[in-house]
Scaffold this active site. Structure first.
Site, PDB file in Angstrom:
ATOM      1  N   SER A  99       0.845  -1.188   0.000  1.00  0.00           N
ATOM      2  CA  SER A  99       0.000   0.000   0.000  1.00  0.00           C
ATOM      3  C   SER A  99       0.887   1.248   0.000  1.00  0.00           C
ATOM      4  O   SER A  99       1.699   1.424  -0.900  1.00  0.00           O
ATOM      5  CB  SER A  99      -0.968  -0.052   1.183  1.00  0.00           C
ATOM      6  OG  SER A  99      -2.039   0.823   0.996  1.00  0.00           O
ATOM      7  N   ASP A 135      -9.636  -3.673  -5.789  1.00  0.00           N
ATOM      8  CA  ASP A 135      -9.106  -2.893  -4.674  1.00  0.00           C
ATOM      9  C   ASP A 135      -9.586  -1.440  -4.777  1.00  0.00           C
ATOM     10  O   ASP A 135      -9.242  -0.744  -5.728  1.00  0.00           O
ATOM     11  CB  ASP A 135      -7.573  -2.946  -4.725  1.00  0.00           C
ATOM     12  CG  ASP A 135      -6.917  -2.299  -3.513  1.00  0.00           C
ATOM     13  OD1 ASP A 135      -7.603  -1.559  -2.781  1.00  0.00           O
ATOM     14  OD2 ASP A 135      -5.719  -2.541  -3.313  1.00  0.00           O
ATOM     15  N   HIS A 157      -7.889  -5.080  -1.716  1.00  0.00           N
ATOM     16  CA  HIS A 157      -6.705  -4.538  -1.065  1.00  0.00           C
ATOM     17  C   HIS A 157      -6.036  -5.555  -0.145  1.00  0.00           C
ATOM     18  O   HIS A 157      -4.818  -5.576  -0.022  1.00  0.00           O
ATOM     19  CB  HIS A 157      -7.110  -3.296  -0.262  1.00  0.00           C
ATOM     20  CG  HIS A 157      -5.955  -2.427   0.118  1.00  0.00           C
ATOM     21  ND1 HIS A 157      -5.208  -1.736  -0.797  1.00  0.00           N
ATOM     22  CD2 HIS A 157      -5.427  -2.126   1.330  1.00  0.00           C
ATOM     23  CE1 HIS A 157      -4.279  -1.035  -0.181  1.00  0.00           C
ATOM     24  NE2 HIS A 157      -4.386  -1.256   1.120  1.00  0.00           N
TER      25      HIS A 157
END
Length: 699
Positions: free
Chosen positions: A549, A635, A670
């Site tokens: 991320s 995501d 995600h």
């Protein structure tokens, strides 16, 4: 590096010339076409993805498979090892509430949690939600919230079946085991019950996946008839709900990364309007707990960078009535507070090590719970009950598996309730956890936590995985992770760089790694790598960097700025297309992220700052280490096209090194795969890549 026997040719993403000009600066973006124009629909239904984009992503997956396919047996071995360290029928320590104790557990071989309860003092368990059964008809399944009503008759629960983080709420009857007809869709998954159990509050996500609205749902009615309770007008603010510490209120907590504001709804009177605690002031953050007619507020007001605790009367909680209880102490960061009928508990961190401090509210006496390992993790675990002297907390270190304690705050005695079992065996004495300080180029001292097998020769020969994040004030705890042992047992050193941008050394440590100071995060990570080399834990080109991320952005920036130090880089769901994302105010996270990164739409200075480090925009004609980028098609946080565009530009621009690989999970978001064992498949790919990049894929 051991190449696969028959690697396919790397895909070539066509360049489709595209550029834009902002603040008089023209930026080329020839891979913009990889962003599907109807991306909102793709989140809800991946089947509508543009065929050209799907073809390219499939080709990239095929290429990655051709290069890493020869590690398939190694991956299976890694999964078997990691699974062998998981207690398959693991369960949480039951948490008491009234006549029952509630728990979560897994069944042998099960991928998903079961939610249940038993009589408070022990007895037969009753399972209300069986995650394995609920997941069986879905490729992806993830629980959101799960919360019982005050009368213990109903269980509200939510699940996401696409990986897009749109959660659907249902209500299950404990007696019958059946769900009611109520169906509440497109929520963030959380639920707060009214006291009478006839309604609940939830947050609805808008078309841009933003949590902006609080609604009340009355049981037995349709979602279309729900009542809008509160709507946030600032698209840069997110809104979430939770119960207050006493259980009296639903707390509407709103904010961005710099400012916050809270409202209270009386759960005994759920139709009453929410009541503002203290109006938002830019740069002022606060969170609260309640006890009787008093609020206890954790805040950074009055330049309390590392936060302080104030009190305010419940009847007049505005800012002018705040009074210091625990004053600001520079360098001692108050992470969180928890409140019970007779005690205030705060979780603090100093010098990157946490402690729990307990204050008797009657006598004002304080005492701390701390541990003496060189690096460790400590967390309070909360409670359903307010009228209790019991505090539950968890402790672990990089060598010590997680331990859960019940601590009597009045008697100062602790009872070990659970120690994480490692079925395949684990002897902490076989490992060493230690910490070094890396000196950054501006003199800052960066803590680096280290795990390795006892007996390691410090001769620079060992491969090393260096993990980092460094954003949003999130600290990276030096906690136990059984998966890492699969690398460490093969001779790897595992290290965590506690870089600026995280709050590992206090909130000021975070402020020194954001916006115009963002490059400190990247420099700290490179400095950590160099310090590990200098201390002979490893050598240049023996290090694999790993982050996800915003930590994936760190990986992209470090690959551009200090790639020569690394044998490989793993960037999971990497936020690498920073400028384009921050310029698109329709994306779910963009307006709330402006305080973190800057707003390049409004500010030329922010535009230039982000352009100077954005990994995608700074790919250069030079050698790069081997890179594995991993994305998720659905995501909503780091969209799939960010790693896709990055890898396409890397492959077209770099002059040597590599290879650079893209793996897109076509059925997840995600967090990657949803099942606890399926997730191990993705960890195994990361570890197999790390072993391959350091020439140890046969180990």
């Amino acid at each position: 590096m051991t190449q696969a026997k028959t690697p396919s040719l790397p895909p070539v993403a066509p360049r489709r010339p595209h550029s834009f000009t902002h603040h008089g600066i023209t930026v080329a973006d020839d891979y913009a076409w990889l962003k599907d124009a109807k991306w909102q629909e793709v989140l809800r239904d991946p089947g509508v993805l543009d065929p050209d984009i799907r073809k390219y992503l499939d080709e990239e997956n095929g290429y990655t498979e051709s290069l890493l396919g020869h590690t398939a047996q190694l991956q299976k071995t890694l999964v078997r090892e990691m699974r062998g360290r998981i207690k398959e029928d693991d369960s949480s320590v039951p948490s008491p509430d009234g006549p029952f104790a509630y728990f979560r557990r897994f069944r042998e071989g099960g991928q998903h949690e079961l939610f249940g309860r038993m009589p408070r003092d022990g007895g037969n368990e009753h399972i209300v939600l069986d995650g394995d059964a609920l997941a069986k008809d879905h490729k992806y399944f993830k629980f959101g919230g799960s919360r019982h009503s005050d009368d213990h008759k109903l269980q509200a629960w939510s699940a996401d079946t696409k990986g897009s983080e749109y959660f659907t709420i249902r209500v299950r009857d404990w007696a019958s085991g059946n769900d009611l007809d109520d169906l509440v869709e497109e929520t963030d998954g959380g639920v707060v019950w009214s006291k009478d159990g006839k309604s609940f509050f939830y947050v609805k996500l808008d078309d841009n996946h933003r949590p902006m609205q609080v609604w009340r749902h009355k049981l037995g009615t349709k979602q279309a008839d729900d009542t809008l309770v509160y709507e946030e007008q600032d698209s840069g603010w997110f809104t979430h709900l939770h119960e207050s510490t006493s259980g009296r209120f639903c707390v509407i907590a709103g904010g961005d990364h710099e400012t916050s504001e809270q409202r209270l709804i009386d759960l005994a009177n759920p139709e009453a309007p929410p009541r503002l605690v203290a109006a938002r002031e830019e740069g002022v953050q606060y969170s609260l707990a309640d006890r009787g007619d008093e609020l206890f507020i954790l805040t950074n007001v009055d330049d309390a960078i590392d936060f302080k605790i104030v009190t305010a009367p419940l009847g007049a909680p505005e800012r002018k009535n705040w009074r210091d209880l625990i004053p600001y102490r520079p360098g001692i960061y108050i992470i969180d507070l928890d409140l019970y009928a007779g005690h205030l508990v705060r979780l603090e961190r100093a010098n990157a090590l946490p402690s729990i401090v307990i204050r008797d509210l009657a006598t004002r006496n304080e005492h701390a719970i701390a541990f003496d390992e060189a690096a460790y993790s400590l967390d309070t675990m909360g409670s359903y009950e307010f009228e209790t002297t019991n505090l539950r907390f968890a402790y672990s270190s990089m060598t010590t598996p997680s331990e859960v304690y019940d601590y009597d705050m009045a008697k100062r005695t602790r009872v070990l309730r659970k120690r994480q079992e490692i079925p395949s065996g684990h002897n902490a004495a076989d490992y060493v956890t230690t910490r070094i300080m890396a000196k950054a180029q501006d003199g800052a001292e960066v803590p680096v936590s280290i795990l390795h097998r006892r007996g390691l020769k410090l001769d620079g020969a060992a491969p090393l995985l260096l993990y980092g994040y460094g954003s949003y004030g999130m600290a990276m705890p030096a906690s136990f992770n059984a998966n890492r042992l699969s690398l460490v047992d093969r001779g790897f050193v595992y290290a965590i760089a506690h870089i600026r941008g995280g709050a590992d050394k206090g909130w000021g440590w975070y402020l020194d790694g954001k916006r115009e100071k963002k490059t400190n995060s990247f420099d700290d990570f490179a400095a950590s790598a160099r310090a590990l080399i200098d201390a002979k834990y490893t050598s240049a080109k023996r290090i694999v960097g790993h982050g996800g991320s915003a930590g994936g952005m760190l990986m992209g920036a470090v690959a551009n700025r200090a790639g020569e130090l690394f044998a490989g880089i793993v960037a999971e769901v990497p936020f690498v297309d920073v400028l384009n994302t921050m310029l698109d105010d329709t994306l779910p996270l963009t307006p709330p992220e402006w305080p973190e990164w800057g707003n390049p739409i409004e500010s030329e200075k922010d535009f230039r700052t982000i352009l100077s480090y954005s990994p995608y925009d700074n790919v250069a004609a030079k050698d790069y280490p081997a890179i594995l980028a991993m994305g998720g098609l659905t995501d909503p946080r780091v969209t799939y096209w960010e790693p896709a565009k990055w890898i396409a530009r890397l492959r077209a621009t770099m002059t040597g090194g590599g290879p650079v690989l893209l793996r897109t999970n076509m059925g997840a978001g995600h967090g990657g795969a949803s099942g606890r064992f399926d997730r191990l498949d993705e960890v195994a790919i990361v570890y197999a890549f790390a072993l391959w990049a350091t020439g140890m894929a046969e180990v």
